[in-house]
Motif scaffolding. Structure first.
Motif, mmCIF file in Angstrom:
data_model
loop_
_atom_site.group_PDB
_atom_site.id
_atom_site.type_symbol
_atom_site.label_atom_id
_atom_site.label_comp_id
_atom_site.label_asym_id
_atom_site.label_seq_id
_atom_site.Cartn_x
_atom_site.Cartn_y
_atom_site.Cartn_z
ATOM 1 N N ILE A 83 3.523 -5.816 4.035
ATOM 2 C CA ILE A 83 3.615 -6.340 2.662
ATOM 3 C C ILE A 83 3.429 -5.192 1.664
ATOM 4 C CG2 ILE A 83 2.563 -7.864 0.940
ATOM 5 C CD1 ILE A 83 4.213 -9.314 3.091
ATOM 6 N N ARG A 84 2.408 -4.360 1.893
ATOM 7 C CA ARG A 84 2.179 -3.226 1.004
ATOM 8 C C ARG A 84 3.395 -2.305 0.958
ATOM 9 N NH1 ARG A 84 -0.835 1.367 2.662
ATOM 10 N NH2 ARG A 84 0.838 1.404 4.194
ATOM 11 N N GLN A 100 3.511 -18.405 2.596
ATOM 12 C CA GLN A 100 3.336 -18.638 4.036
ATOM 13 C C GLN A 100 2.627 -17.461 4.697
ATOM 14 O OE1 GLN A 100 7.248 -19.540 5.585
ATOM 15 N NE2 GLN A 100 6.913 -21.736 5.347
ATOM 16 N N ILE A 101 2.998 -16.259 4.314
ATOM 17 C CA ILE A 101 2.321 -15.072 4.851
ATOM 18 C C ILE A 101 0.860 -15.076 4.432
ATOM 19 C CG2 ILE A 101 2.203 -12.544 4.702
ATOM 20 C CD1 ILE A 101 5.329 -12.641 4.455
ATOM 21 N N GLY A 102 0.611 -15.429 3.189
ATOM 22 C CA GLY A 102 -0.763 -15.508 2.705
ATOM 23 C C GLY A 102 -1.569 -16.562 3.450
ATOM 24 N N VAL A 151 -9.764 -8.928 1.905
ATOM 25 C CA VAL A 151 -8.398 -9.380 2.185
ATOM 26 C C VAL A 151 -8.223 -10.832 1.755
ATOM 27 C CG1 VAL A 151 -6.731 -9.855 4.024
ATOM 28 C CG2 VAL A 151 -8.041 -7.735 4.046
ATOM 29 N N GLN A 152 -9.216 -11.657 2.048
ATOM 30 C CA GLN A 152 -9.134 -13.059 1.643
ATOM 31 C C GLN A 152 -9.074 -13.203 0.130
ATOM 32 O OE1 GLN A 152 -12.652 -14.311 3.851
ATOM 33 N NE2 GLN A 152 -11.375 -15.664 5.100
ATOM 34 N N GLU A 153 -9.884 -12.450 -0.579
ATOM 35 C CA GLU A 153 -9.868 -12.511 -2.048
ATOM 36 C C GLU A 153 -8.531 -12.037 -2.602
ATOM 37 O OE1 GLU A 153 -10.827 -13.222 -5.941
ATOM 38 O OE2 GLU A 153 -11.830 -13.955 -4.139
ATOM 39 N N LEU A 154 -8.007 -10.966 -2.032
ATOM 40 C CA LEU A 154 -6.701 -10.457 -2.460
ATOM 41 C C LEU A 154 -5.641 -11.546 -2.325
ATOM 42 C CD1 LEU A 154 -4.661 -8.263 -3.274
ATOM 43 C CD2 LEU A 154 -4.692 -7.499 -0.877
ATOM 44 N N TRP A 155 -5.606 -12.192 -1.167
ATOM 45 C CA TRP A 155 -4.595 -13.225 -0.956
ATOM 46 C C TRP A 155 -4.870 -14.481 -1.769
ATOM 47 C CZ3 TRP A 155 0.184 -12.909 0.475
ATOM 48 C CH2 TRP A 155 0.597 -11.786 1.177
ATOM 49 N N ASN A 156 -6.118 -14.787 -2.058
ATOM 50 C CA ASN A 156 -6.407 -15.917 -2.955
ATOM 51 C C ASN A 156 -5.762 -15.695 -4.314
ATOM 52 O OD1 ASN A 156 -7.914 -17.746 -1.407
ATOM 53 N ND2 ASN A 156 -9.813 -16.621 -1.746
ATOM 54 N N VAL A 157 -5.902 -14.490 -4.833
ATOM 55 C CA VAL A 157 -5.321 -14.154 -6.138
ATOM 56 C C VAL A 157 -3.796 -14.184 -6.067
ATOM 57 C CG1 VAL A 157 -5.066 -12.308 -7.851
ATOM 58 C CG2 VAL A 157 -7.321 -12.830 -6.910
ATOM 59 N N ARG A 214 -0.610 -1.656 -9.036
ATOM 60 C CA ARG A 214 -1.901 -2.330 -8.885
ATOM 61 C C ARG A 214 -1.954 -3.097 -7.561
ATOM 62 N NH1 ARG A 214 -2.555 -4.749 -14.959
ATOM 63 N NH2 ARG A 214 -3.067 -2.772 -15.961
ATOM 64 N N GLU A 215 -0.878 -3.766 -7.247
ATOM 65 C CA GLU A 215 -0.841 -4.500 -5.976
ATOM 66 C C GLU A 215 -0.931 -3.546 -4.791
ATOM 67 O OE1 GLU A 215 2.782 -6.652 -6.417
ATOM 68 O OE2 GLU A 215 1.739 -8.432 -7.163
ATOM 69 N N ARG A 216 -0.185 -2.451 -4.857
ATOM 70 C CA ARG A 216 -0.243 -1.454 -3.773
ATOM 71 C C ARG A 216 -1.657 -0.906 -3.632
ATOM 72 N NH1 ARG A 216 4.872 0.108 -5.269
ATOM 73 N NH2 ARG A 216 4.109 1.686 -6.689
ATOM 74 N N ALA A 217 -2.299 -0.639 -4.748
ATOM 75 C CA ALA A 217 -3.665 -0.118 -4.712
ATOM 76 C C ALA A 217 -4.616 -1.141 -4.076
ATOM 77 C CB ALA A 217 -4.138 0.251 -6.119
ATOM 78 N N ALA A 218 -4.443 -2.410 -4.390
ATOM 79 C CA ALA A 218 -5.291 -3.446 -3.796
ATOM 80 C C ALA A 218 -5.041 -3.541 -2.296
ATOM 81 C CB ALA A 218 -5.045 -4.791 -4.471
ATOM 82 N N PHE A 219 -3.777 -3.485 -1.892
ATOM 83 C CA PHE A 219 -3.468 -3.502 -0.457
ATOM 84 C C PHE A 219 -3.975 -2.238 0.221
ATOM 85 C CE2 PHE A 219 -0.463 -6.961 -1.354
ATOM 86 C CZ PHE A 219 -0.718 -7.788 -0.272
#
Length: 115
Positions: free
Chosen positions: A110-111, A80-82, A52-58, A20-25
Motif C-alpha cells: 500500500i505504501r 477491504q484491505i483495511g 497500524v490499527q490507528e492508521l487504518w482507522n483513520v 503524509r500517508e507515506r510517512a505514516a506507513f
C-alpha cells in the motif's frame, strides 16, 4: 488536534497528502519490522500493531466519507484491505507467536502504491 480528511488534503495539495500517508506507513512499517526482527512481545508489539490499527482507522473513516474524491471501486478495495489489516492485527495481538510478515507485506504494498 484537528485532522484533515483525505479529500481535503488532496484538494489543497495532492503530493502533500500522499507524502503524509507515506510517512505514516513508513512509521508503521519501521515499528513492525523492528518488533519482528528483534522478536519483541508485550508492550513493544502492542504499540507497533496499535499504530497500524490507528492508521487504518483513520484511513477507513476517510475512505467511507461521501466527499472522498477517490473512485468508488478503489475506495472499496482499500476498505477491504483495511478490514483485513484490522483482522490480522487482532490475530497477531492474540497470538504473540504469530509472525508480522503478512502485515508488513500488505502495508508495504500500500505504501509503495502511494509513490
Amino acid at each position: 488536534m484537528y485532522r484533515f480528511s483525505y479529500s481535503e488534503i488532496l484538494e489543497d495539495a495532492p503530493e502533500v497528502g500522499r507524502d503524509r500517508e507515506r510517512a505514516a506507513f513508513d512509521r508503521a512499517l519501521t515499528l513492525l519490522r523492528d518488533v519482528e526482527a528483534r522478536g519483541l512481545s508485550g508492550p513493544e508489539r502492542t504499540a507497533a500493531v496499535g499504530f497500524v490499527q490507528e492508521l487504518w482507522n483513520v484511513l477507513i473513516a476517510d475512505l467511507l466519507e461521501p466527499e472522498n474524491a477517490l473512485p468508488a471501486s478503489l475506495r472499496a478495495d482499500l476498505v477491504q484491505i483495511g478490514a483485513w489489516t484490522m483482522q490480522e492485527a487482532g490475530e497477531v495481538l492474540r497470538s504473540p507467536e504469530r509472525s508480522l510478515a503478512a502485515l508488513i507485506e500488505v502495508n508495504t504494498s500500500i505504501r509503495d502504491g502511494l509513490r
